[in-house]
Design an enzyme around this catalytic site. Structure first.
Site, PDB file in Angstrom:
ATOM      1  N   ARG A   1     -25.137  -2.445  21.060  1.00 56.42           N
ATOM      2  CA  ARG A   1     -24.214  -3.575  20.946  1.00 56.42           C
ATOM      3  C   ARG A   1     -23.180  -3.254  19.868  1.00 56.42           C
ATOM      4  O   ARG A   1     -23.522  -2.669  18.835  1.00 56.42           O
ATOM      5  CB  ARG A   1     -24.950  -4.858  20.582  1.00 56.42           C
ATOM      6  CG  ARG A   1     -25.937  -5.318  21.642  1.00 56.42           C
ATOM      7  CD  ARG A   1     -25.229  -5.799  22.906  1.00 56.42           C
ATOM      8  NE  ARG A   1     -26.169  -6.325  23.880  1.00 56.42           N
ATOM      9  CZ  ARG A   1     -26.764  -5.592  24.824  1.00 56.42           C
ATOM     10  NH1 ARG A   1     -26.530  -4.279  24.891  1.00 56.42           N
ATOM     11  NH2 ARG A   1     -27.606  -6.152  25.679  1.00 56.42           N
TER      12      ARG A   1
ATOM     13  N   GLY B   1       0.804  -1.212   0.000  1.00 57.58           N
ATOM     14  CA  GLY B   1       0.000   0.000   0.000  1.00 57.58           C
ATOM     15  C   GLY B   1       0.838   1.264   0.000  1.00 57.58           C
ATOM     16  O   GLY B   1       1.899   1.320  -0.622  1.00 57.58           O
ATOM     17  N   ASN B   2       0.387   2.276   0.748  1.00 61.11           N
ATOM     18  CA  ASN B   2       1.030   3.591   0.702  1.00 61.11           C
ATOM     19  C   ASN B   2       2.494   3.560   1.110  1.00 61.11           C
ATOM     20  O   ASN B   2       3.365   4.096   0.409  1.00 61.11           O
ATOM     21  CB  ASN B   2       0.268   4.566   1.613  1.00 61.11           C
ATOM     22  CG  ASN B   2      -1.172   4.731   1.171  1.00 61.11           C
ATOM     23  OD1 ASN B   2      -2.029   3.992   1.615  1.00 61.11           O
ATOM     24  ND2 ASN B   2      -1.440   5.667   0.279  1.00 61.11           N
TER      25      ASN B   2
ATOM     26  N   ASP C   1      -7.795  -1.000   1.904  1.00 59.59           N
ATOM     27  CA  ASP C   1      -8.388   0.332   2.079  1.00 59.59           C
ATOM     28  C   ASP C   1      -8.716   1.036   0.763  1.00 59.59           C
ATOM     29  O   ASP C   1      -9.452   2.020   0.763  1.00 59.59           O
ATOM     30  CB  ASP C   1      -7.439   1.231   2.883  1.00 59.59           C
ATOM     31  CG  ASP C   1      -7.214   0.708   4.291  1.00 59.59           C
ATOM     32  OD1 ASP C   1      -8.213   0.358   4.939  1.00 59.59           O
ATOM     33  OD2 ASP C   1      -6.064   0.642   4.740  1.00 59.59           O
TER      34      ASP C   1
ATOM     35  N   HIS D   1      -8.502   3.377   9.166  1.00 61.44           N
ATOM     36  CA  HIS D   1      -8.065   4.399  10.114  1.00 61.44           C
ATOM     37  C   HIS D   1      -8.151   5.803   9.521  1.00 61.44           C
ATOM     38  O   HIS D   1      -8.586   6.747  10.172  1.00 61.44           O
ATOM     39  CB  HIS D   1      -6.623   4.130  10.563  1.00 61.44           C
ATOM     40  CG  HIS D   1      -6.517   3.056  11.592  1.00 61.44           C
ATOM     41  ND1 HIS D   1      -7.041   3.182  12.862  1.00 61.44           N
ATOM     42  CD2 HIS D   1      -5.971   1.819  11.539  1.00 61.44           C
ATOM     43  CE1 HIS D   1      -6.811   2.088  13.546  1.00 61.44           C
ATOM     44  NE2 HIS D   1      -6.160   1.225  12.765  1.00 61.44           N
TER      45      HIS D   1
ATOM     46  N   GLN E   1     -11.453  -9.134   8.153  1.00 56.16           N
ATOM     47  CA  GLN E   1     -11.625  -8.435   6.881  1.00 56.16           C
ATOM     48  C   GLN E   1     -10.398  -8.551   5.977  1.00 56.16           C
ATOM     49  O   GLN E   1     -10.465  -8.239   4.790  1.00 56.16           O
ATOM     50  CB  GLN E   1     -11.926  -6.954   7.148  1.00 56.16           C
ATOM     51  CG  GLN E   1     -13.256  -6.725   7.828  1.00 56.16           C
ATOM     52  CD  GLN E   1     -13.344  -5.368   8.499  1.00 56.16           C
ATOM     53  OE1 GLN E   1     -13.713  -4.389   7.882  1.00 56.16           O
ATOM     54  NE2 GLN E   1     -13.001  -5.305   9.784  1.00 56.16           N
ATOM     55  N   ARG E   2      -9.277  -8.998   6.530  1.00 54.74           N
ATOM     56  CA  ARG E   2      -8.049  -9.132   5.745  1.00 54.74           C
ATOM     57  C   ARG E   2      -7.824 -10.544   5.206  1.00 54.74           C
ATOM     58  O   ARG E   2      -6.931 -10.760   4.396  1.00 54.74           O
ATOM     59  CB  ARG E   2      -6.829  -8.776   6.609  1.00 54.74           C
ATOM     60  CG  ARG E   2      -6.697  -7.314   6.967  1.00 54.74           C
ATOM     61  CD  ARG E   2      -5.304  -7.069   7.536  1.00 54.74           C
ATOM     62  NE  ARG E   2      -5.100  -5.685   7.887  1.00 54.74           N
ATOM     63  CZ  ARG E   2      -4.795  -4.717   7.037  1.00 54.74           C
ATOM     64  NH1 ARG E   2      -4.689  -4.998   5.754  1.00 54.74           N
ATOM     65  NH2 ARG E   2      -4.616  -3.488   7.443  1.00 54.74           N
TER      66      ARG E   2
ATOM     67  N   ARG F   1     -32.670  -2.649  19.591  1.00 56.90           N
ATOM     68  CA  ARG F   1     -31.354  -2.169  19.983  1.00 56.90           C
ATOM     69  C   ARG F   1     -30.678  -1.411  18.849  1.00 56.90           C
ATOM     70  O   ARG F   1     -31.107  -1.469  17.698  1.00 56.90           O
ATOM     71  CB  ARG F   1     -30.449  -3.347  20.378  1.00 56.90           C
ATOM     72  CG  ARG F   1     -30.866  -4.068  21.646  1.00 56.90           C
ATOM     73  CD  ARG F   1     -29.987  -5.281  21.863  1.00 56.90           C
ATOM     74  NE  ARG F   1     -30.390  -6.034  23.052  1.00 56.90           N
ATOM     75  CZ  ARG F   1     -30.090  -7.310  23.257  1.00 56.90           C
ATOM     76  NH1 ARG F   1     -29.400  -7.974  22.347  1.00 56.90           N
ATOM     77  NH2 ARG F   1     -30.468  -7.910  24.365  1.00 56.90           N
TER      78      ARG F   1
END
Length: 356
Positions: free
Chosen positions: A273, A102-103, A133, A177, A281-282, A168
């Site tokens: 909750r 990535g970056n 991302d 992030h 997710q990876r 709920r």
């Protein structure tokens, strides 16, 4: 950096394209755990190690066969680090260097490419865009993104089952992030009622009002898709020093989702909750789109070398593979535009972004 479910597909593409041009490429080495591993002489000859059957398995196997690392290169190109690294590369007679990431990885490739030009080294460098991302500038899509969106969407879908049975508020914290591409896509696809992104600072009162409005309309639950880096308007207006001081003296929450949940419960009285799929997710089985894209980009990166086109990142533009100069990619984030059509369309169908 962090692995994706489909990083091996790009490695497969590089190895296969290299094998097709055995007159120019003697063998393909793999750095175990990236630059950090290579500096410790941890690498392998993939051309000898992997049989044809192994390669086919590699193409379909999730995770990162060569491992990964987070290693920031020195900003100063005069640092002795570069001399040591290039000496190691030269001892192995490396002609072409691919870095998948990535970056930070594209920043690494850019620095190495510039240092090579500075010392007139014949070693050439190419970047291959991998990140869940989808925040790499210069490419429409990075492989790993669609698989992460699928997993986050599946999580939201599954929460709906419980949500319809309980009165709920449910918060799903999605990876991201600094950018909210995964949260935005998964939130819309999964039918989230509220989506909170790092690029769109939220007002907690607006969030609570949206929940209250749903309750008054007879809707007994609300689902929020919240990016890891979601931030309130109040915090976004603070300096880094002020924000650090606030966190130091305030209540410490496990993550932003729990902070938002506590405030929603306080203001609305609703039960809340939180679900954090996190590193799920990876990993796991990559989606077909990512498998195809990773293989295409890996093969295209090797082809750039064969065609003597150096200092580029292989990229996807309008579903066609192209190249982008590393100097234009390094250090740039592709963030979600708060005024983009996707957000406008989501707002039209009643999704709140907590900003108005």
């Amino acid at each position: 950096g962090g692995p994706t479910a489909v990083i091996n597909g790009s490695l497969y593409g590089v190895i296969c394209e290299g094998a097709r041009h055995s007159d120019a490429v003697g063998c393909v080495y793999g750095m175990i755990n990236g630059i950090e591993g290579f500096l410790a002489d941890s690498y392998m000859n993939l051309s000898e190690t992997l049989s044809d059957d192994d390669l086919e398995l590699l193409r379909l196997t999730p995770a990162a066969y060569l491992g990964s690392c987070r290693f920031k290169l020195p900003e100063n190109l005069s640092d002795s680090f570069y001399r040591v690294l290039f000496e190691k590369l030269e001892r192995l007679d490396i002609g072409y260097f691919f870095y998948i990431g990535g970056n930070d990885s594209m920043d690494t490739v850019s620095k190495l490419s510039r240092y090579a030009a500075q010392i007139k080294s014949p070693i050439r460098f190419i970047g291959i865009p991998k990140t869940i991302d989808n925040d790499l500038w210069g490419t429409d899509m990075t492989f790993g993104f669609q698989s992460a969106v699928d997993i986050a969407t599946d999580t939201i879908d599954r929460i709906h089952t419980t949500a319809t049975s309980h009165s709920r508020v449910f918060i799903i914290e999605v990876m991201g992030h600094k950018v909210g591409h995964v949260t935005l896509h998964a939130g819309i696809a999964g039918g989230a009622d509220i989506i909170l992104l790092p690029e769109v600072p939220y007002d907690i009162q607006v969030v609570c009002d949206a929940i209250t409005k749903r309750t008054k309309a007879g809707k007994r639950f609300s689902i929020l898709a919240v990016a890891e880096g979601a931030i309130s308007k109040e915090d976004a207006a603070m300096s880094k020093k002020e924000l650090k001081e606030k966190k130091k003296n305030g209540v410490v929450y496990p993550s932003v989702a729990y902070e938002i949940g506590a405030k929603i419960q306080e203001v609305t009285g609703s039960e809340v909750r939180v679900t954090v799929p996190g590193h799920m997710q990876r990993g796991g089985e990559p989606c077909p789109y990512d498998r195809v894209l990773a293989t295409r980009l890996g093969a295209a990166a090797a082809e750039l070398i064969i065609n003597e086109e150096y200092g580029y990142m292989a990229a996807l533009k309008n579903n066609e593979i192209t190249k982008v100069p590393l100097s234009e990619v390094a250090g740039k984030l592709k963030t979600v535009d708060p005024n983009c059509s996707m957000i406008k369309e989501a707002k039209r169908i009643g999704i709140s972004f907590g900003d108005q």
